[in-house]
Design a protein around this motif. Structure first.
Motif: not given
Length: 471
Positions: A321, A325, A357, A360-361, A378
């Protein structure tokens, strides 16, 4: 104006009496020789502060940053003193002033050039407001004559109207050529209406010259404004679109997958902009640079991982993350370093909005259930898209990534995927701060789907014996 501003304005006008009304000059005029000029500048600045301050608060599409306010005030002051110079100085030149009524010089005040400049660098609404304010001030410099005020309003509006899309210098010059007949006719008819036929010929000539010079004047001032205030005109954007630009060269060599993705997103965004009347040049060029924050970390992004393992498989969701980001913030930094201009920089900052996201969440669901992480962690930091162009690039970016993951989709699958992406972004509230309507969303989605269906089409499988042939 507020009562306090009106009182200050009245005092400044009294001190300025020596400039316009010699009989009304105060006693300070003899004591301090420059008091008239100082009071004049302060009075004009106060008027512009109230005018553009009100417009920025109350007019929907006029949202003026401090930079815009300073730029508009600088232009208006420059135009004001240029008007005084035209009226006062040209009349003193024997070769020019002989046989020409002094009032006719007002038709040389170059407000069309400045209105065109504001239209190209900011927007049409601001250019009209600027034209009104600058016309009032410049007419005051022309001793408050009605023909001058009406001419300035008309010629400034004509110049702004003809500078709608200016992707190159030729178009700017042509905008001036198209403005010239309007200025000539306006000057001649106003002169005849108010003063008879004595100065009509000179009025028409000066009006035509004013229009013809508006393009060259705007082109001369534009680079200075872009450098000093960080603007990026469509002419500047076309220069940034060339692959010879050092930043695009880096993107091609260091992150080829990201560069290809950016080119496709640019094509999609340009088609979407054409569909709803947004700025296609800005969409295409901003899309080329929207992912420059991935430079230096190319291996962390899927489009650059062809033939290699996914590096995120060995990373925690939190670390993945942070890396993903960060490309937005890094992109904004690089855009400032290369002076790409605020319009591109703002789109880089806004092209993900505060979206999630999702990949990855899903990996972090166990942590969220154990309350070791939250869904908000996220999300991209934002801000959400503020303009139609930023929103179009957000939609095109997400749609391209989703369709690319399908492999070889059919046109129907492309259309369904694009529709689902647009619905998700809309329902997530990412478009709440821009001016896209539901009709615009439908038109953008249709344009993006058509381009993606063409880009994603399958190819005929060649037989072994025919491989290598043209096709």
């Amino acid at each position: 104006m507020s009562l306090g501003s009106a009182a200050v304005f009245a005092v400044l006008f009294y001190l300025w009496g020596q400039e316009l009304f010699p009989r009304a000059a105060g006693r300070w005029g003899g004591t301090f020789p420059f008091v008239g000029a100082v009071a004049l500048t302060l009075a004009v600045a106060l008027f512009l502060t109230e005018w553009f301050g009100f417009a920025g608060r109350e007019v929907r599409k006029v949202r003026l940053a401090a930079r815009d306010f300073i730029f508009l005030c600088s232009l208006a002051l420059l135009l004001f003193f240029a008007a005084k110079a035209v009226i006062d100085l040209l009349a003193e030149v024997p070769a020019v002033g002989r046989g020409v009524p002094t009032r006719v010089y007002a038709y040389l005040i170059p407000i069309p050039a400045f209105a065109m400049l504001v239209r190209v660098l900011i927007n049409s609404e601001t250019s009209i407001l600027f034209t009104v304010a600058a016309s009032v001030l410049s007419a005051a410099a022309a001793s408050g004559r009605w023909p001058a005020l009406l001419f300035l309003l008309l010629s400034g509006t004509a110049g702004a109207a003809r500078a709608r899309r200016v992707p190159d210098r030729y178009r700017m010059l042509m905008a001036g050529v198209q403005t010239a007949p309007v200025c000539a006719i306006a000057a001649a008819t106003l002169e005849y209406s108010f003063h008879g036929g004595g100065g009509v010929l000179w009025a028409g000539i000066f009006g035509c010259v004013n229009g013809l010079l508006s393009g060259p004047i705007a082109l001369a001032v534009m680079p200075v404004a872009e450098y000093a205030f960080g603007y990026a005109s469509d002419i500047r954007l076309m220069e940034l679109a060339g692959t010879g630009h050092p930043l695009l060269s880096r993107l091609m060599m260091e992150t080829p997958g990201t560069f290809h993705h950016s080119v496709v997103v640019g094509t999609l965004a340009e088609a979407g902009a054409h569909a709803i009347g947004a700025n296609p040049v800005l969409c295409r060029v901003a899309a080329l640079y929207h992912d420059i924050g991935k430079l230096g970390k190319a291996q962390y992004f899927s489009e650059n991982q062809a033939g290699t393992a996914n590096i995120h498989d060995g990373m925690t969701p939190g670390l993945s993350r942070a890396v993903i980001l960060s490309h937005v913030k890094e992109g904004v930094r690089i855009a400032g370093e290369y002076r790409l201009g605020d319009r591109i920089t703002e789109i880089i900052a806004q092209h993900h909005g505060t979206s999630l996201l999702y990949c990855f969440l899903d990996k972090a669901r166990p942590m969220i259930l154990d309350r070791k992480a939250s869904e908000e962690m996220f999300r991209y930091p934002g801000p959400k898209p503020k303009t139609r162009e930023a929103a179009i690039i957000m939609l095109a970016d997400a749609a391209e990534a989703a369709v690319r993951s399908l492999g070889h989709p059919s046109p129907q699958e492309v259309d369904e995927t694009v529709t689902s992406i647009i619905d998700r972004i809309y329902l997530d509230g990412q478009l709440n701060e821009c001016d896209l309507t539901l009709r615009d969303l439908h038109a953008v989605g249709r344009a993006v789907s058509q381009v993606l269906a063409a880009v994603s089409h399958g190819r005929v499988d060649y037989p072994e014996a025919g491989k290598g042939a043209a096709g």
